[in-house]
Design a protein around this motif. Sequence first.
Motif, short mmCIF file in Angstrom:
data_model
loop_
_atom_site.label_atom_id
_atom_site.label_comp_id
_atom_site.label_asym_id
_atom_site.label_seq_id
_atom_site.Cartn_x
_atom_site.Cartn_y
_atom_site.Cartn_z
N VAL A 192 5.44 -3.24 -9.70
CA VAL A 192 4.37 -2.65 -8.89
C VAL A 192 3.77 -3.71 -7.97
O VAL A 192 3.55 -3.46 -6.78
CB VAL A 192 3.28 -2.04 -9.79
N VAL A 193 3.48 -4.87 -8.51
CA VAL A 193 2.87 -5.94 -7.71
C VAL A 193 3.77 -6.32 -6.54
O VAL A 193 3.30 -6.45 -5.39
CB VAL A 193 2.58 -7.17 -8.59
N GLU A 194 5.05 -6.47 -6.79
CA GLU A 194 5.98 -6.84 -5.72
C GLU A 194 6.03 -5.78 -4.63
O GLU A 194 6.02 -6.11 -3.43
CB GLU A 194 7.37 -7.07 -6.31
N ARG A 195 6.07 -4.50 -5.03
CA ARG A 195 6.11 -3.42 -4.03
C ARG A 195 4.82 -3.34 -3.24
O ARG A 195 4.82 -3.20 -2.02
CB ARG A 195 6.38 -2.07 -4.73
N ARG A 196 3.67 -3.40 -3.93
CA ARG A 196 2.40 -3.26 -3.24
C ARG A 196 2.13 -4.45 -2.33
O ARG A 196 1.54 -4.29 -1.25
CB ARG A 196 1.24 -3.08 -4.22
N ARG A 197 2.54 -5.65 -2.72
CA ARG A 197 2.41 -6.81 -1.82
C ARG A 197 3.20 -6.59 -0.54
O ARG A 197 2.73 -6.88 0.56
CB ARG A 197 2.91 -8.07 -2.52
N ARG A 198 4.42 -6.07 -0.69
CA ARG A 198 5.29 -5.86 0.47
C ARG A 198 4.78 -4.72 1.35
O ARG A 198 4.81 -4.82 2.58
CB ARG A 198 6.71 -5.56 -0.02
N ILE A 199 4.30 -3.65 0.73
CA ILE A 199 3.91 -2.46 1.49
C ILE A 199 2.47 -2.55 1.99
O ILE A 199 2.17 -2.24 3.15
CB ILE A 199 4.09 -1.19 0.63
N ASP A 200 1.56 -2.98 1.11
CA ASP A 200 0.12 -2.94 1.43
C ASP A 200 -0.48 -4.31 1.73
O ASP A 200 -1.59 -4.39 2.27
CB ASP A 200 -0.66 -2.31 0.26
N GLY A 201 0.22 -5.37 1.34
CA GLY A 201 -0.30 -6.71 1.58
C GLY A 201 -0.96 -7.31 0.34
O GLY A 201 -1.37 -6.58 -0.56
N PRO A 202 -1.07 -8.64 0.29
CA PRO A 202 -1.58 -9.31 -0.91
C PRO A 202 -3.06 -9.12 -1.18
O PRO A 202 -3.52 -9.32 -2.31
CB PRO A 202 -1.26 -10.78 -0.64
N THR A 203 -3.83 -8.74 -0.16
CA THR A 203 -5.28 -8.60 -0.36
C THR A 203 -5.71 -7.15 -0.58
O THR A 203 -6.90 -6.89 -0.78
CB THR A 203 -6.05 -9.16 0.86
N ASP A 204 -4.77 -6.22 -0.55
CA ASP A 204 -5.11 -4.81 -0.76
C ASP A 204 -5.68 -4.61 -2.16
O ASP A 204 -5.26 -5.27 -3.12
CB ASP A 204 -3.87 -3.94 -0.57
N ARG A 205 -6.63 -3.69 -2.29
CA ARG A 205 -7.30 -3.45 -3.58
C ARG A 205 -6.30 -3.10 -4.68
O ARG A 205 -6.40 -3.61 -5.80
CB ARG A 205 -8.31 -2.31 -3.42
N VAL A 206 -5.33 -2.25 -4.38
CA VAL A 206 -4.35 -1.83 -5.39
C VAL A 206 -3.50 -3.01 -5.83
O VAL A 206 -3.21 -3.18 -7.02
CB VAL A 206 -3.48 -0.67 -4.86
N THR A 207 -3.10 -3.83 -4.86
CA THR A 207 -2.33 -5.03 -5.19
C THR A 207 -3.12 -5.94 -6.12
O THR A 207 -2.60 -6.41 -7.14
CB THR A 207 -1.96 -5.81 -3.91
#
Length: 210
Positions: A174-189
């Motif tokens: 999940v972390v790898e996908r959300r970093r790639r899609i939403d960025g490292p500072t996104d709340r979900v990430t």
Amino acid sequence: KTYLGRPERDKSRRSAMGVLGEALRSSRPEEAIPVIEAHLALRRRYWSDSGQNAKYIFRLQGTLIDCLHLLGRLDEALDLSREIYSRRVGANGASHKETIVSGARLALSLSKVSRYGSAIALLRDDLLPAARESLGTEHNYVDGLNHLLAEAFMDNPDHTRDDLLLAETITQGVVERRRRIDGPTDRVTVENEALLAAVREKLELSHSVT
């Protein structure tokens, strides 16, 4: 008070009730509940449970469940979550987005009353396969379900080391996908990075015990 004298079906009055319920949800959930229940009753009294009105009712019910959780009325939240999920499956099918959202609320309600095994089975066997099929593996709803599944594995007091390893694998993905899609500072990430750290901490503790 501005809208109290207007007819029940007045659009501005309905909108004001919706805004008030949402505004009170987090800060004063005990005051939000009667507002939400009144709004639900109004919509059921004058409009059918279909089309756009059904979507409003669905959102209001979700807000009501959130308030019950915040107030610690967990059994009530579980009963309502189960009822709504059953209705969504019957009305829309298991793969519909609203069904998946209501299923996630049911899984959360199950975890909150420590029924982790039931939450895990619902997420792993029903919700995630349906969500992956209808939404795709990278959809944020799918990763929301993955988050709930990893959390249930971790929080279950009867978890094994293999459960924690599985939770780590799920959350790392999940972390790898959300970093790639939403960025490292996104709340979900950020939330999933915190979960990953918590899982790894428990893994370290389990390793030191063994």
